[in-house]
Design a protein around this motif. Structure first.
Motif, PDB file in Angstrom:
ATOM      1  N   LEU A  51       0.886  -1.327  -0.057  1.00 39.91           N
ATOM      2  CA  LEU A  51       0.122  -0.154   0.077  1.00 39.91           C
ATOM      3  C   LEU A  51       0.896   1.238  -0.015  1.00 39.91           C
ATOM      4  CD1 LEU A  51      -2.834   1.295   0.360  1.00 39.91           C
ATOM      5  CD2 LEU A  51      -2.454   1.115   2.852  1.00 39.91           C
TER       6      LEU A  51
ATOM      7  N   CYS B 276       2.433   7.261   6.984  1.00 40.40           N
ATOM      8  CA  CYS B 276       2.194   6.110   6.537  1.00 40.40           C
ATOM      9  C   CYS B 276       0.766   5.369   7.119  1.00 40.40           C
ATOM     10  CB  CYS B 276       3.104   5.085   6.771  1.00 40.40           C
ATOM     11  SG  CYS B 276       4.754   5.154   5.527  1.00 40.40           S
TER      12      CYS B 276
ATOM     13  N   PHE C 100      -2.361   7.518   6.682  1.00 46.85           N
ATOM     14  CA  PHE C 100      -2.641   6.744   5.114  1.00 46.85           C
ATOM     15  C   PHE C 100      -3.339   5.379   5.066  1.00 46.85           C
ATOM     16  CE2 PHE C 100      -2.185   4.937   0.706  1.00 46.85           C
ATOM     17  CZ  PHE C 100      -2.493   5.886  -0.028  1.00 46.85           C
ATOM     18  N   LEU C 101      -2.927   4.569   5.875  1.00 46.41           N
ATOM     19  CA  LEU C 101      -3.418   3.374   6.229  1.00 46.41           C
ATOM     20  C   LEU C 101      -4.752   3.510   6.901  1.00 46.41           C
ATOM     21  CD1 LEU C 101      -3.426   0.126   6.411  1.00 46.41           C
ATOM     22  CD2 LEU C 101      -2.251   0.599   8.893  1.00 46.41           C
TER      23      LEU C 101
ATOM     24  N   GLN D  55      -6.785   5.916   6.230  1.00 48.19           N
ATOM     25  CA  GLN D  55      -7.691   6.530   5.139  1.00 48.19           C
ATOM     26  C   GLN D  55      -7.798   5.298   4.149  1.00 48.19           C
ATOM     27  OE1 GLN D  55      -5.338   9.737   3.492  1.00 48.19           O
ATOM     28  NE2 GLN D  55      -5.439  10.967   5.382  1.00 48.19           N
ATOM     29  N   ASN D  56      -7.317   4.212   4.480  1.00 42.23           N
ATOM     30  CA  ASN D  56      -7.455   2.933   3.295  1.00 42.23           C
ATOM     31  C   ASN D  56      -7.726   1.715   4.066  1.00 42.23           C
ATOM     32  OD1 ASN D  56      -6.924   4.367   0.446  1.00 42.23           O
ATOM     33  ND2 ASN D  56      -5.288   5.313   1.986  1.00 42.23           N
ATOM     34  N   LEU D  57      -8.717   1.722   4.810  1.00 43.47           N
ATOM     35  CA  LEU D  57      -8.677   0.435   5.836  1.00 43.47           C
ATOM     36  C   LEU D  57      -9.417  -0.369   5.041  1.00 43.47           C
ATOM     37  CD1 LEU D  57      -9.872   2.346   9.346  1.00 43.47           C
ATOM     38  CD2 LEU D  57      -7.608   1.080   8.833  1.00 43.47           C
ATOM     39  N   ASP D  58     -10.014  -0.122   3.741  1.00 41.15           N
ATOM     40  CA  ASP D  58     -10.279  -1.599   3.165  1.00 41.15           C
ATOM     41  C   ASP D  58      -9.313  -2.210   2.739  1.00 41.15           C
ATOM     42  OD1 ASP D  58      -9.256   0.441   1.742  1.00 41.15           O
ATOM     43  OD2 ASP D  58     -10.487   0.024  -0.277  1.00 41.15           O
ATOM     44  N   PHE D  59      -8.129  -1.847   2.675  1.00 46.67           N
ATOM     45  CA  PHE D  59      -6.876  -2.869   2.603  1.00 46.67           C
ATOM     46  C   PHE D  59      -6.775  -3.960   3.498  1.00 46.67           C
ATOM     47  CE2 PHE D  59      -2.229  -3.428   3.641  1.00 46.67           C
ATOM     48  CZ  PHE D  59      -1.735  -3.838   2.298  1.00 46.67           C
TER      49      PHE D  59
ATOM     50  N   GLU E 209     -10.551  -6.085   3.373  1.00 49.48           N
ATOM     51  CA  GLU E 209     -10.784  -7.184   2.279  1.00 49.48           C
ATOM     52  C   GLU E 209     -10.032  -8.557   2.478  1.00 49.48           C
ATOM     53  OE1 GLU E 209      -9.792  -5.032  -1.231  1.00 49.48           O
ATOM     54  OE2 GLU E 209     -11.228  -3.668  -1.058  1.00 49.48           O
TER      55      GLU E 209
END
Length: 293
Positions: free
Chosen positions: A57, A78, A81-82, A84-88, A91
């Motif tokens: 990511l 970092c 950013f993680l 903001q992208n917790l779907d990473f 999923e």
């Protein structure tokens, strides 16, 4: 359906990734499933390839180069950013069953465990309070070599307590690299560190206040030592007042040691309670009656 996981934390150099490797090896030996997550964007090499890697990511190297940030600022970016992208995370973790132990390998920057609210937000998302519904505990590692220097040990214990208060989740505190101190500290003395007997440790650390004649540097050292002694006493009193921290001993070269730590983690996340049916209430009452007799 609940999932189960452990957040492996602690200062840089405490042996977090080595401990993760030892746990993975032990779980494989006992035919138990695990899912290994690396959340250190600066990590480089692994004995076991992560099942999920934050570097897919974002990487610390790219952040430092593109945003001209230092290592600490880059790490914080970092994690922002993680978040903001917790779907990473979701999923990858949603399909897992309760049979898996999710092992999350964290970076070593101490700021994450003290005053920056990034980790509490991540824990809330991962834990039973969030959508992933993971029974989560923290394994906080501290180098056992800290027991040789009591001021360092007090500081490390305080950092463990700070993480416990900040994250508000079950904690297993661990003295790692026990093989490095087994010839330095007796078993009786080591017990005072694992149970954190601050009064005993402070009494033991009172040095004789004798200054070699004609050595001004020794006088300065003594004065500095007196100041630090009072500070250590204050820190020790704070730790005693809360009485929250105790440590387990870990030697990753011994599988029995790794198994013992893992059993404490399983207890903290209630893993076995989910895997095995509870005894009927009547049977439990009979057991208690037998115990009383």
């Amino acid at each position: 359906m609940s999932k189960f996981g452990v957040l492996v934390m602690g200062p840089a150099g405490a042996g977090k990734t080595t401990f993760c490797n030892a746990m993975i090896q032990h779980l494989q030996n006992t035919r138990r499933s695990c899912f290994y997550i690396n959340l250190d964007p600066a990590a480089e090499t692994f004995s076991y390839e992560p099942d999920l890697d934050i570097r897919e990511l974002i990487t610390l190297e790219d952040v430092m180069e593109e945003l001209e940030l230092g290592p600490n600022g880059g790490l914080i970016y970092c994690f922002e950013f993680l978040l903001q992208n917790l779907d990473f995370l979701s999923e990858a973790l949603d399909p897992l069953s309760e049979e898996y132990l999710i092992i999350i390998d964290m970076p070593g920057q101490i700021e994450l465990y003290t005053h920056i609210p990034l980790l509490p937000s991540l824990v809330q998302f991962l834990s039973r309070q969030g959508p992933l519904n993971i029974n989560l505990c923290a394994a906080y590692l501290l180098e056992s070599t800290f027991v040789v220097d009591k001021a360092k040990f007090f500081s490390g214990t305080l950092s463990a307590m700070s993480a416990m208060l900040m994250l508000e989740m079950p904690h297993v505190n661990i003295l790692s690299k026990m093989d490095q101190v087994k010839d330095m500290v007796s078993r009786k003395e080591l017990k005072r560190f694992t149970n954190v007997d601050m009064q005993s440790l402070q009494d033991d650390s009172r040095d004789e206040e004798e200054t070699p004649s004609g050595d001004p540097s020794a006088t300065n050292s003594m004065m500095s030592g007196g100041s630090f002694k009072r500070l250590n006493q204050a820190v020790g009193q704070l730790i005693d007042d809360f009485s929250m921290v105790s440590f387990l001993k870990l030697d990753v070269s011994e599988e029995d040691s790794v198994a013992a730590i893992l059993s404490h983690i399983d207890d903290a996340i209630q893993y076995h309670e989910a895997q095995e049916p509870r005894e009927p209430k009547d049977a439990q009452e009979v057991d208690y009656e037998d115990a009383d007799e």
